[in-house]
Scaffold this active site. Structure first.
Site, short mmCIF file in Angstrom:
data_model
loop_
_atom_site.label_atom_id
_atom_site.label_comp_id
_atom_site.label_asym_id
_atom_site.label_seq_id
_atom_site.Cartn_x
_atom_site.Cartn_y
_atom_site.Cartn_z
NE ARG A 1 -9.89 2.09 7.02
CZ ARG A 1 -10.53 2.37 8.20
NH1 ARG A 1 -9.97 2.68 9.36
NH2 ARG A 1 -11.94 2.40 7.92
CE1 TYR B 1 14.40 8.43 -2.38
CE2 TYR B 1 12.54 8.58 -0.74
CZ TYR B 1 13.06 8.36 -2.19
OH TYR B 1 12.16 8.19 -3.04
CG ASP C 1 15.45 5.53 5.53
OD1 ASP C 1 15.60 4.30 5.33
OD2 ASP C 1 15.17 6.27 4.59
CE LYS D 1 14.34 2.10 -2.95
NZ LYS D 1 13.09 2.63 -2.37
N1 PLP Z 1 14.25 5.63 2.34
C1 PLP Z 1 15.27 5.50 1.42
C2 PLP Z 1 16.80 5.40 1.69
C3 PLP Z 1 15.07 5.28 -0.20
O1 PLP Z 1 16.03 5.11 -0.82
C4 PLP Z 1 13.58 5.44 -0.26
C5 PLP Z 1 13.23 5.02 -1.82
O2 PLP Z 1 13.85 5.15 -2.57
C6 PLP Z 1 12.71 5.61 0.54
C7 PLP Z 1 12.80 5.77 1.82
C8 PLP Z 1 10.98 5.66 0.36
O3 PLP Z 1 10.61 4.27 -0.10
P1 PLP Z 1 9.52 3.92 -1.14
O4 PLP Z 1 9.82 4.24 -2.41
O5 PLP Z 1 9.22 2.72 -1.06
O6 PLP Z 1 8.55 4.83 -0.66
#
Ligand code: PLP
Length: 897
Positions: free
Chosen positions: A74, A126, A202, A227
């Site tokens: 952890r 998002y 992000d 992604k």
């Molecule tokens: N940020 C963006 C722009 C996303 O498209 C996503 C998921 O689709 C996330 C964050 C969240 O990622 P996760 O699904 O790996 O938790």
């Protein structure tokens, strides 16, 4: 578009890995370029004891000893440390962290806030980010200001000390509208006005390959590594990078405290994925540009930062190295968009992005469905928006698939000058048309005219031996039987069998008053499908004696019996007695052992099953197929009839074969329904097997017109076997070997003509040994042998037909002279292809829900009203045999089994 950014990828240099060459004043050490950094996983402070070239998975929760670098996973794990070092390196960062998802990364970062703090965030983030921010607002005393971050001016008024702005959360480009946020300018403004506030970005849409916000003033950057970083949709992960030691310390504390660090196995997978990041995203970005330009050129509003008119494109070019692999476009109609999404094959319908496979979605119905429709509208998110996430497939395939889907959906149509976008009003017209066509389908099936066809068959190998359990190989021929059932309004049932010679021009014609048929004789259990399928001999006897007594010709009687029997059984089941005439005609020689009765049975049963609505032609969008398909079982371009339709027709066709023949094997009707090549083994359940990969072959079928009695030929072989079980048994075994070799060859790639010719001669020689040949068949063999062609008898011998393989490279002039010689000798040769499609049904123009081009008026001849329907029947009778097939093929669109 300028390719500047695309080609700058290779030159991009980040990270801490200098080239190994020694530094000198003339040749300074240069940092490696991005893709080299991606592929090179090296952490000088974490040397592997065995020098493993791939970072091992330290699948352990604990580490032995006290005071070592690791004690508990952890808090830290060597596999994760390698990954974090690697991610930091490719992100221009000093510190890197990996956690269990993108949301876990954001959660970790948001835990840096305290109650009373405020955060400024975009209004087009998002959905999951919005959700978490909303939670913090209600549960953690955090103030959240959503502003349009594409306009830095909207942020500035909020940047005041009294507002307690502790964090500014940005995303660029936004998803799915690809709006550009000027990260650098906002970072500068924030630093000047509220220096304590953290700029968090992000970076999921871009990945460190295309954008490294730490280089533009961001304090903390996170990615959903689910992604692009991983790239294969096989793990969930999030990564965080930063350069500030104080912030990194807090993040490390939070990860240890909450326990959301990435597992060793997922760390290993993610590390592996990052090695190909540059390679994948380079390809994905360049294909995205092609797709965006293509959609843009068709006139669809298209959102992609690489397009010349994309808002804030120059800002994007300033802060990033490429345009990414997500784009979106709008068709102008939600229905059309739904149809486009449904019609793609290569683009899978899925949420998320960043995978090597291409994805398509409608954000308003999927990823953004949780946002209220009014909010979506306020943010300018079109309900018909389609988002494309481009993968690494060949760009030509992706474009082809998209184009086909656009056409099928009615979003574009072909014109003489190319594809044009169907404007919404036209789109609506297409929709109305589709509805009209669908409504047309509501015409009861018994009020329509149906045109069907089915092939004849040849036994290629194994006849006679098949009686003794040895497999036989049969295949469809391009000579076919055709039937037209035409509704009428006079309470009368008619047949017109054009090939049955009853001494009058035009073949056999007969009519019965529907009310005069012996309905009382139809068994009540006929409402059960099983009851229909088991032949009811009593009903057959009643029809024969009461209805057909005045018909003297045996063939006409049997064919009428089969037709009336099935009509009455289906009518009793449906409770309807539609008046109609069934006309049937074949290009096949009748009674020559080429399966003419089976193809008649298939045509009759499919026509009646269609009339009574027991089988239905496909009503989904079908590509037009104006001409008959090529005789190739493997690659028929025509629409397919369903397997259920084929199976149902086959059951009833077998029943009719029983009426016509007594004890049919089931081969002929199966070939007539399914087409292609089949292997048949008598007495075995599942004794019929399709020969996979069977390719079309040319054969000359020669009818010697020497009919012999099949039964006595079969009995003759049985007698020989009884007399000489060893000798004849050996011949039968030799035939088995021929069949096995032939089946293998027929299903194989490549030119099989020479081997098949040898097998044809061998099989014929064995049939001669069985005593089933005939001087006229030997004569045909002699004629063809002179031209180097192999011939054998086909079928039991009763039909007196021979088959001659005509290789593809056989010269046309020799072929003409073989045919001429055979004709001179009084034989009837037919050039045919074997292995073509099975049952065909003429599906009226416009059964297609979405025509490819504005529909032309339906061919008058196939309209179901009495006048033009009658005209079709007239032409059907008038056309010469050589014209018949192509004329019927040209009546409209056909679908085949
Ligand atoms: N940020 C963006 C722009 C996303 O498209 C996503 C998921 O689709 C996330 C964050 C969240 O990622 P996760 O699904 O790996 O938790």
């Amino acid at each position: 578009m300028t390719n500047k950014l695309t080609f700058d990828f290779a030159a991009t240099s980040v990270g801490d890995l200098p080239t190994p060459e020694p530094d000198s004043p003339y040749r300074p050490r240069r940092p490696y370029r991005f893709s080299t950094l991606c592929a090179t996983v090296e952490n000088p402070s974490l040397k592997d004891q065995y020098g493993s070239s791939s970072v091992p998975i330290y699948q352990t929760a604990t580490f032995k000893g006290v005071g070592g670098e690791y004690d508990y996973t952890r808090s830290g794990n060597p596999t994760r440390s390698h990954l974090e070092h690697h991610v930091a390196k490719i992100s221009s960062a000093v510190h890197g962290f990996s956690v269990s998802s993108g949301m876990a990364a954001l959660d970790t970062i948001l835990r840096l806030l305290k109650p009373g703090d405020a955060i400024i965030a975009g209004d087009d983030l998002y959905g999951g980010t919005n959700r978490l921010l909303a939670y913090l607002r209600t549960h953690a005393g955090i103030t959240v200001h959503h502003v349009d971050t594409t306009k830095p001016d909207t942020i500035i008024p909020l940047l005041k000390t009294e507002n307690n702005i502790a964090m500014v959360l940005l995303e660029s480009p936004t998803n799915p509208l690809l709006k550009i946020v000027d990260i650098a300018t906002i970072a500068k403004e924030v630093k000047e006005r509220v220096p304590a506030a953290l700029i968090v970005v992000d970076n999921t849409m871009m990945s460190p390959f295309l954008q490294r916000p730490l280089e533009h003033g961001a304090d903390v950057v996170y990615d959903s590594a689910t992604k692009y970083l991983s790239g294969h949709h096989d793990l969930m992960a999030g990564v965080i990078t930063c350069n500030r030691d104080d912030v990194a310390k807090q993040i490390a504390f939070i990860i240890n405290a909450t326990g959301n660090g990435l597992t060793p196995f997922d760390s290993f997978l993610l590390l592996r994925g990052t090695k190909t990041l540059a390679l994948r995203l380079n390809q994905q970005s360049s294909t995205s540009m092609l797709v965006a330009r293509y959609l843009h050129s068709l006139g669809f509003p298209t959102f992609y930062p690489g397009l010349p008119d994309h808002p804030n494109r120059e800002i994007h070019e300033r802060i990033s190295n490429g345009y990414g692999a997500v784009l979106s476009f709008s068709t102008g109609s939600k229905d059309v968009s739904e149809r486009v999404v449904a019609a793609t094959r290569l683009w899978s319908v899925s949420v998320s992005f960043g995978c090597v496979n291409s994805l398509i979605s409608m954000p308003c119905a999927m990823s953004h469905a949780s946002i209220p429709a009014a909010t979506r509208a306020a943010r300018g998110l079109p309900e018909d928006l389609i988002r494309l996430c481009v993968g690494i497939e060949d760009s030509a395939d992706l474009l082809d698939d998209l184009e086909r889907a656009l056409i099928d959906a009615g979003a574009v149509r072909r014109t003489a000058t190319g594809l044009v976008r169907v404007q919404t009003s036209i789109g609506e017209a297409v929709q109305k048309l589709a509805e009209k066509e669908a409504a047309k389908d509501e015409i009861p099936p018994h009020e329509k005219q149906w045109v069907v066809s089915a092939p004849g068959k040849v036994i290629l190998f194994g006849e006679h031996a098949v009686v003794y359990g040895i497999p036989a190989l049969a295949a469809s021929v391009s000579l076919r039987c055709y039937a037209i059932s035409t509704p009428r309004t006079d309470n009368t049932l008619g047949v017109h069998f054009l090939d049955i010679d009853v001494g009058q021009p035009g073949g056999f014609k007969h009519e019965w008053s529907l009310s005069g048929l012996p309905w009382d004789a139809v068994p009540s259990q006929s409402s059960q499908v099983e009851g229909e399928v088991a032949l009811n001999h009593q009903l057959l006897d009643v029809i024969s004696s009461q209805v057909l007594a005045d018909i003297s010709d045996a063939n006409a009687r049997q064919a009428s019996l089969a037709f009336l029997y099935l009509y009455m059984v289906l009518a009793a089941h449906s409770g309807q007695r539609p008046a109609l005439t069934l006309a049937a005609r074949a290009t096949l020689p009748v009674g020559a052992g080429l399966g003419s009765s089976a193809s008649f049975s298939v045509c009759t049963s499919s026509s009646l099953l269609l009339v009574f609505g027991r089988i239905r032609v496909p009503s989904q969008s079908l590509p037009a197929s104006p001409s008959p398909p090529p005789a190739s079982s493997s690659s028929s371009p025509s629409p397919k009839l369903s397997d259920a339709l084929a199976q149902c027709t086959n059951i009833y066709a077998f029943l009719l074969e029983k009426i016509l023949h007594g004890t049919p094997s089931g081969v002929d009707n199966s070939v007539a329904v399914f087409g292609g090549g089949l292997q048949y083994t008598k007495g075995q359940s599942g004794g019929l097997e399709a020969i996979e990969g069977f390719k079309a072959l040319r054969f000359l079928l020669t009818d010697t017109r020497v009919p012999r009695n099949t039964r006595s030929l079969v009995a003759g072989v049985a007698e020989r076997l009884a007399k000489d079980p060893n000798g004849v048994g050996q011949v039968l075994e030799q035939i088995r070997e021929v069949v096995v070799r032939a089946r293998h060859k027929l299903g194989e790639e490549g030119n099989a003509a020479t081997v098949l010719a040898g097998l044809i001669d061998e099989n014929h020689a064995h049939l001669v040994d069985l005593g089933v040949s005939h001087p006229s068949l030997e004569d045909v063999r002699d004629v063809t042998r002179k031209y180097g062609l192999a011939t054998k008898l086909t079928g039991a011998g009763g039909g007196g037909c021979a088959v001659t393989l005509v290789p593809d490279d056989f010269s046309e002039s020799s072929l003409s002279s073989v045919i001429a010689t055979l004709k001179e000798k009084g034989y009837v040769p037919y050039l045919t292809e074997v292995g073509g499609p099975g049952l065909g049904i003429l599906i009226a123009q416009g059964t297609s829900v979405l025509p490819l081009t504005p529909p032309e008026p339906a061919t008058p001849e196939i309209e179901s009203d009495g006048e033009s329907g009658a005209q079709t029947v007239t032409l059907f009778a008038q056309k010469s045999k050589p014209e018949l097939g192509s004329w019927i093929g040209s009546l409209g669109d056909w679908a085949y089994v």
